[in-house]
Design an enzyme around this catalytic site. Structure first.
Site, short mmCIF file in Angstrom:
data_model
loop_
_atom_site.label_atom_id
_atom_site.label_comp_id
_atom_site.label_asym_id
_atom_site.label_seq_id
_atom_site.Cartn_x
_atom_site.Cartn_y
_atom_site.Cartn_z
N ILE A 153 0.83 -1.21 0.00
CA ILE A 153 0.00 0.00 0.00
C ILE A 153 0.86 1.25 0.00
O ILE A 153 0.59 2.21 -0.73
CB ILE A 153 -0.96 -0.02 1.20
N ASP A 172 11.20 2.53 6.16
CA ASP A 172 10.79 1.14 6.21
C ASP A 172 12.05 0.31 6.40
O ASP A 172 12.90 0.25 5.51
CB ASP A 172 10.09 0.72 4.90
N CYS A 231 -4.48 5.77 7.76
CA CYS A 231 -5.50 4.87 7.22
C CYS A 231 -5.04 3.42 7.34
O CYS A 231 -5.51 2.56 6.60
CB CYS A 231 -5.79 5.21 5.76
N ASP A 257 -8.68 7.42 9.67
CA ASP A 257 -9.70 6.45 9.27
C ASP A 257 -9.77 5.31 10.26
O ASP A 257 -10.71 4.52 10.24
CB ASP A 257 -9.38 5.91 7.86
N GLU A 262 -12.18 0.78 18.38
CA GLU A 262 -13.24 0.81 17.38
C GLU A 262 -14.35 -0.15 17.76
O GLU A 262 -14.08 -1.21 18.35
CB GLU A 262 -12.67 0.45 16.00
N HIS A 280 -13.34 3.92 9.37
CA HIS A 280 -12.61 2.77 8.84
C HIS A 280 -13.12 2.40 7.44
O HIS A 280 -13.58 1.29 7.17
CB HIS A 280 -12.75 1.56 9.77
N LEU A 281 -12.99 3.37 6.53
CA LEU A 281 -13.49 3.20 5.16
C LEU A 281 -12.41 2.80 4.16
O LEU A 281 -12.66 2.77 2.97
CB LEU A 281 -14.11 4.53 4.68
N GLY A 282 -11.20 2.49 4.64
CA GLY A 282 -10.08 2.24 3.74
C GLY A 282 -10.38 1.25 2.62
O GLY A 282 -9.96 1.44 1.48
N ALA A 283 -11.10 0.19 2.94
CA ALA A 283 -11.40 -0.84 1.93
C ALA A 283 -12.80 -0.71 1.36
O ALA A 283 -13.24 -1.58 0.60
CB ALA A 283 -11.22 -2.22 2.54
#
Length: 530
Positions: A153, A172, A231, A257, A262, A280-283
């Site tokens: 991602i 990273d 997100c 997000d 939650e 939590h709309l990422g997907a």
């Protein structure tokens, strides 16, 4: 004809895939919320296709003696009792890459929303106000984006950001120099990303290493006026500290997000003018939901009709005949990978896996995948035997394999060599006749240690007093030593210890041992031996 129950809302197209491939299917999209009914009928089915509403608990599995495979349309499998499924011999599949683009796009959308205060401006305008001067935004073009995490991602976000003419910094630990060049990003350490970035986005799973990665201390290192978007996962950011910095003006805005708790019906970030929040709309796009539904239908059909295993979280891609022989060796491969993975916090340049003797005659692809999955598991809990090689490839890591005839006292063994930027780590293991995996060599030093759930690994120079200090400190801290394995290259040279303890090692013990000044490395290890 195998029979599948679809108990959550998959599309008609996905349901038709089962039928087209010769699988009988019952489509009951609301059944997942009716556990009593699910328990009543689940025993009829060979497969169960779900999203997040259906909870596949141990009692559901116990009521399903014919169940062979569970397919989750999506990446998260918190609603499936995987240990219980494994014990019952049920394969659990997911679709780890079906929503990557959607999640990346949501991060970009949140970045725009925060930069231009779009939600607040919309609410103001629709309320009949015309507050043009109140909503002064900033441009994206020319700004510096700091990525925390540059896997699948994160790489997509980097590509989109570069298209917007942003400069992209990437933190990273597993990103290679070659992959960074390929992506067009500048690889940096975390502190540099924090101090230079105008926008920061997070793209890492929540693990022991990443939990609270944007702590109060790290948030204080950020550039004044930074905007932060999460997100990825809740719990990566100290929300209370961020709220204070938002109120003080040090952080100019934030887009969230995901939240530490939650569903987030209340949160310290809510109500702040410079914060944009979504549930939590990422997907949550039509395309992503359709993609994962189609993928899970294809994967389950392939398994039920041909035996092919794809994106399994609890079973390697091997035949039934191979599994009988390879089971302990697959576990050994995972342990070898996990050993090095738990010691590694820097980019990996290459991985070589040597198979000796009887191990060289097995399904090496499955063993390779087990090694790589074991390596990534400590930092990427959602990884599986299929996604692990993809993740290594995305990071530009060279994977090689060596086969050789029996070359020592063991009938066969596996040796893992991982080349890092600053050093090379090696570990080897075998499976004894009792079926239990064992470590037989670390850093080229011969040992004989059975793999245990909780272990402590130390390295030092072979001088008098070290072993006594180690045992005494561990004992005084209240830990019981179940086994104690030592090895060295020679008198006064490099030495190692691998200790099997009855409980997990706490940071306080590590600090005490490090404070003795006698050890080059003190590392607690944990292994899944189930």
């Amino acid at each position: 004809m195998p029979k599948v129950l679809v108990s959550d809302a998959l599309s008609e197209t996905a349901v038709q895939i089962f039928r087209d491939r010769g699988v009988e299917v019952d489509f009951m999209p609301k059944l997942g919320k009716d556990k009593a009914k699910l328990l009543e009928i689940i025993g009829q089915y060979d497969g169960l296709a779900i999203r997040s509403a259906t909870k596949v608990t141990a009692d559901v599995l116990a009521a399903a003696p014919n169940l062979k495979v569970i397919g989750r349309a999506g990446i998260g499998v918190d609603n499936v009792d995987i240990p219980a499924a494994s014990k019952q011999g049920v394969i659990v599949m997911n679709t780890p890459f079906g929503n990557s683009i959607t999640t990346a796009e949501h991060a970009i959308a949140m970045m725009f929303a925060v930069a231009r205060q779009i939600p607040a401006a919309d609410a103001s305008t629709q309320a009949g106000k015309w507050e043009k001067s109140r909503f002064m935004g900033v441009e994206i073009t020319g700004k510096t984006l700091g990525l925390i995490g540059c896997g699948n991602i994160g790489a997509i976000v980097a590509s989109r950001a570069l298209g917007l003419k942003m400069k992209v910094l990437a933190y990273d630990p597993f990103l290679s120099d070659e992959r960074a060049v390929e992506l067009g990003v500048t690889k940096v350490e975390l502190d540099e990303a924090l101090s230079r970035a105008d926008f920061i986005t997070l793209h890492v799973p929540k693990t022991e290493k990443t939990a609270n990665i944007l702590s109060r201390e790290n948030l204080a290192k950020t550039k004044k006026g930074v905007r932060i978007v999460n997100c990825a996962r809740g719990g990566l950011v100290d929300e209370a500290a961020l709220a204070e910095l938002l109120q003080s003006g040090h952080v100019a805005g934030a887009g969230f997000d995901v939240f530490a708790v939650e569903p987030a019906t209340e949160n310290v970030l809510f109500g702040l003018d410079n914060v944009v929040c979504t549930p939590h709309l990422g997907a949550s796009t039509t395309e992503a939901q359709e993609n994962v539904a189609l993928q899970v239908a294809e994967q389950m059909s392939d398994y039920l009709m041909t035996g092919a295993v794809t994106n399994s979280l609890n079973m390697p891609a091997v035949t039934a005949e191979e599994a009988k022989v390879m089971g302990p060796w697959i576990k050994l491969a995972e342990h070898l990978g996990s050993f090095v993975g738990q010691l590694t916090d820097e980019p990996v340049k290459s991985v070589n896996i040597t198979y000796d003797g009887v191990a060289a005659d097995m399904n090496l692809k499955a063993l390779d995948c087990a090694v790589l999955a074991g390596f990534l598991k400590p930092t990427t809990p959602d990884v599986n035997l299929v996604s692990a090689p993809v993740m290594f490839k995305e990071k530009g890591v060279q994977i090689s394999q060596t086969k050789q005839d029996k070359s020592g006292v063991f009938e066969g063994y596996i040796k893992l060599t991982v080349e890092l930027e600053s050093r090379t780590r090696t570990v080897a293991g075998t499976v004894f006749s009792d079926g239990k995996p064992r470590f037989i060599q670390i850093k080229g030093i011969n040992i004989d240690a059975e793999v245990a759930p909780y272990m402590l690994y130390t390295t030092n120079k072979d001088v008098p007093g070290v072993i006594g200090s180690l045992g005494m400190t561990v004992g005084e801290a209240g830990y019981n030593i179940a086994n104690f394995t030592l090895g060295r290259t020679g008198n006064g040279a490099d030495a190692i210890a691998l200790i099997h303890l009855d409980e997990a090692v706490k940071p306080e013990l590590v600090a005490k041992l490090e404070g003795l000044g006698k050890f080059q490395l003190v590392k607690p290890l944990a292994f899944d031996i189930a």
